[in-house]
Design a protein around this motif. Structure first.
Motif, short mmCIF file in Angstrom:
data_model
loop_
_atom_site.label_atom_id
_atom_site.label_comp_id
_atom_site.label_asym_id
_atom_site.label_seq_id
_atom_site.Cartn_x
_atom_site.Cartn_y
_atom_site.Cartn_z
N GLY A 40 0.81 -1.21 0.00
CA GLY A 40 0.00 0.00 0.00
C GLY A 40 0.84 1.26 0.00
O GLY A 40 2.08 1.22 -0.08
N PRO A 41 0.19 2.43 0.09
CA PRO A 41 0.89 3.72 0.05
C PRO A 41 1.92 3.83 1.17
O PRO A 41 1.69 3.39 2.30
CB PRO A 41 -0.23 4.74 0.24
N ILE A 42 3.06 4.43 0.85
CA ILE A 42 4.12 4.62 1.83
C ILE A 42 4.05 6.04 2.38
O ILE A 42 4.11 7.01 1.62
CB ILE A 42 5.51 4.38 1.19
N PRO A 43 3.90 6.19 3.69
CA PRO A 43 3.81 7.54 4.26
C PRO A 43 5.14 8.28 4.19
O PRO A 43 6.20 7.66 4.09
CB PRO A 43 3.41 7.27 5.71
N SER A 44 5.07 9.57 4.25
CA SER A 44 6.27 10.39 4.28
C SER A 44 6.72 10.53 5.73
O SER A 44 5.96 10.99 6.58
CB SER A 44 5.97 11.78 3.69
N VAL A 45 7.94 10.11 5.99
CA VAL A 45 8.47 10.14 7.35
C VAL A 45 9.84 10.82 7.34
O VAL A 45 10.67 10.56 6.46
CB VAL A 45 8.62 8.70 7.91
N GLU A 46 10.07 11.67 8.31
CA GLU A 46 11.34 12.37 8.44
C GLU A 46 12.47 11.36 8.63
O GLU A 46 12.34 10.41 9.40
CB GLU A 46 11.27 13.31 9.65
N PRO A 47 13.60 11.54 7.94
CA PRO A 47 14.70 10.57 8.02
C PRO A 47 15.53 10.70 9.29
O PRO A 47 16.75 10.91 9.26
CB PRO A 47 15.53 10.89 6.78
N SER A 48 14.89 10.56 10.42
CA SER A 48 15.59 10.57 11.70
C SER A 48 15.32 9.25 12.40
O SER A 48 14.29 8.61 12.17
CB SER A 48 15.12 11.73 12.58
N SER A 49 16.23 8.85 13.25
CA SER A 49 16.07 7.59 13.97
C SER A 49 14.77 7.56 14.76
O SER A 49 14.02 6.58 14.74
CB SER A 49 17.26 7.38 14.91
N ALA A 50 14.49 8.64 15.45
CA ALA A 50 13.29 8.69 16.29
C ALA A 50 12.02 8.60 15.47
O ALA A 50 11.09 7.86 15.82
CB ALA A 50 13.29 9.97 17.12
N LYS A 51 11.95 9.33 14.37
CA LYS A 51 10.72 9.36 13.56
C LYS A 51 10.49 8.04 12.84
O LYS A 51 9.36 7.55 12.74
CB LYS A 51 10.78 10.51 12.56
N VAL A 52 11.55 7.45 12.31
CA VAL A 52 11.41 6.17 11.62
C VAL A 52 11.02 5.08 12.61
O VAL A 52 10.13 4.26 12.34
CB VAL A 52 12.71 5.80 10.87
N ALA A 53 11.66 5.07 13.77
CA ALA A 53 11.31 4.08 14.80
C ALA A 53 9.86 4.26 15.22
O ALA A 53 9.13 3.27 15.40
CB ALA A 53 12.24 4.21 16.00
N GLN A 54 9.43 5.51 15.39
CA GLN A 54 8.04 5.77 15.78
C GLN A 54 7.07 5.22 14.74
O GLN A 54 6.06 4.59 15.08
CB GLN A 54 7.82 7.28 15.95
N ALA A 55 7.37 5.46 13.46
CA ALA A 55 6.50 4.97 12.39
C ALA A 55 6.42 3.45 12.40
O ALA A 55 5.34 2.86 12.21
CB ALA A 55 7.01 5.46 11.04
N LEU A 56 7.54 2.79 12.64
CA LEU A 56 7.56 1.33 12.68
C LEU A 56 6.82 0.80 13.90
O LEU A 56 6.09 -0.20 13.80
CB LEU A 56 9.00 0.83 12.66
N PHE A 57 7.00 1.43 15.04
CA PHE A 57 6.30 0.99 16.25
C PHE A 57 4.79 1.17 16.08
O PHE A 57 4.00 0.36 16.56
CB PHE A 57 6.80 1.75 17.48
N GLU A 58 4.38 2.23 15.41
CA GLU A 58 2.95 2.44 15.17
C GLU A 58 2.39 1.36 14.24
O GLU A 58 1.28 0.86 14.45
CB GLU A 58 2.72 3.83 14.57
N LEU A 59 3.16 1.00 13.23
CA LEU A 59 2.73 -0.08 12.34
C LEU A 59 2.65 -1.40 13.11
O LEU A 59 1.69 -2.17 12.94
CB LEU A 59 3.72 -0.21 11.17
N ALA A 60 3.63 -1.65 13.96
CA ALA A 60 3.63 -2.88 14.74
C ALA A 60 2.46 -2.94 15.71
O ALA A 60 1.96 -4.03 16.03
CB ALA A 60 4.95 -3.00 15.51
N ALA A 61 2.03 -1.78 16.19
CA ALA A 61 0.94 -1.74 17.17
C ALA A 61 -0.42 -1.95 16.53
O ALA A 61 -1.41 -2.18 17.24
CB ALA A 61 0.96 -0.40 17.90
N ASP A 62 -0.50 -1.87 15.20
CA ASP A 62 -1.77 -2.08 14.51
C ASP A 62 -2.06 -3.57 14.44
O ASP A 62 -1.55 -4.28 13.58
CB ASP A 62 -1.69 -1.49 13.09
N ASP A 63 -2.87 -4.06 15.37
CA ASP A 63 -3.16 -5.49 15.46
C ASP A 63 -4.54 -5.83 14.90
O ASP A 63 -5.20 -6.76 15.36
CB ASP A 63 -3.04 -5.98 16.89
N ALA A 64 -4.96 -5.08 13.89
CA ALA A 64 -6.29 -5.29 13.33
C ALA A 64 -6.37 -6.57 12.50
O ALA A 64 -7.46 -7.06 12.19
CB ALA A 64 -6.69 -4.09 12.47
#
Length: 342
Positions: free
Chosen positions: A98-122
């Motif tokens: 699916g569509p890839i969101p725009s994420v700032e290339p920083s460790s914190a922002k990329v990790a946050q995006a990945l943790f949010e994806l991991a938390a989606d247990d739908a």
């Protein structure tokens, strides 16, 4: 392992070639068969002939096959065939991700995006089913389905190590060292999984059940090889591994409880118990140092990092849904092919 039973014209033609000495005469014929198979495929991710063929082509770069000359590994005709299938496979994975969101290339922002994806247990929860409802027969099927990857854990991701540098490389090595038991054979995760299979009376040699593995499960394994083998997809393999580590600890605990509910203890449950502890640590390293470190050193790879993670989640959801649909209906989730489950 032995060459698997073909599932169509392409895997049959590939097997026929591998039973002979490497020769250029097969290249044109295989290319024609692949073209026709790809044109007819309605769903590349769930096409048994395509996924089995790609699995066989990749396995030539791992342990090979008893019947196949090792020189086939770098045969130009087979590499061309693999590239043709990979092109369609990658396109299917990008559509599934699916569509890839725009994420700032920083460790914190990329990790946050990945943790949010991991938390989606739908998506469908195989772990909850194993924990609460699975029969002994379904638990055995679950191990068979996992065996096509877990018995070679974590070789596909290791392809990425020489393609990375700096912080990301160090993080990858740290994670992979744990996967390989830090040099101790009994602690290797593949060895722990072998003990789990033995405890349920299943064969523990890699590929023993390949003829019963569904196409979408092969696709999930092929995806890791695709990402790991191609330098241009080094972002995707880091995102894939990061998501795997972030979504592993809680499900592994559920699997352990499910097998204990069915009456199994150590050493059957050791594999799951080990991952509960290890992956709780790995998820931080994978998110912030592996994926995040790569994002900061190579900002242009952020979309690929997220693609790898989203593709992993999408294909796992497809596979999980098929397993649960079958089990809830009282059917086997295994491919109805040759080879009895013993």
């Amino acid at each position: 392992m032995h060459l698997p039973v073909p599932r169509g014209d392409l895997s049959q033609a590939l097997n026929n070639a591998l039973l002979c000495n490497p020769s250029e005469e097969y290249a044109a014929y295989l290319a024609t068969v692949a073209r026709d198979r790809l044109a007819a495929a309605s769903d590349v991710l769930d096409d048994g002939d395509l996924q089995l063929s790609l699995f066989v082509l990749y396995e030539l770069h791992y342990r090979g096959f008893e019947e196949a000359d090792d020189r086939w590994e770098w045969d130009p005709g087979l590499l061309s065939l693999r590239a043709r299938i990979e092109e369609a496979f990658e396109q299917a994975l990008r559509e599934a991700a699916g569509p890839i969101p725009s994420v700032e290339p920083s460790s914190a922002k990329v990790a946050q995006a990945l943790f949010e994806l991991a938390a989606d247990d739908a998506g469908p929860s195989v772990s909850k089913f194993i924990q609460r409802k699975a029969t002994a027969s379904q638990a055995r099927e679950f191990l068979i389905l996992k065996s096509i990857y877990q018995l070679k854990e974590a070789d596909p991701h290791t392809w990425a190590i020489p393609k990375l540098e700096g912080r990301a490389k160090a993080a990858m090595v740290e994670i992979q060292a744990d996967e390989y038991g830090n040099g101790q054979l009994p602690r290797m995760h593949s060895e722990l999984f072998r003990q789990t299979m033995e405890g349920l009376g299943l064969r523990d040699d890699f590929g023993a059940y390949v003829d019963r593995i569904p196409a979408v499960t092969l696709a999930a394994v092929n995806m890791i090889s695709l990402f790991g083998m191609h330098r241009r997809l080094r972002g995707a393999i880091t995102g894939h591994l990061a998501l795997y580590e972030m979504t592993s600890s809680i499900p592994q605990a559920a699997y352990a409880r499910g097998f204990r509910r069915l009456g199994y203890e150590s050493p059957v449950t050791d594999y799951f118990d080990e991952h509960v502890e290890a992956d709780a640590v790995h998820e931080q390293i994978a998110g912030r140092d592996l994926a995040g470190g790569l994002a900061e050193s190579e900002p242009d790879l952020v979309p690929d990092i997220l693609f790898g993670a989203q593709a992993a989640a999408a294909v796992d959801a497809l596979a999980g849904a098929k397993y649960l649909d079958a089990w809830e209906a009282g059917r086997s989730a295994l491919h109805a092919g040759a080879g009895a489950v013993v």
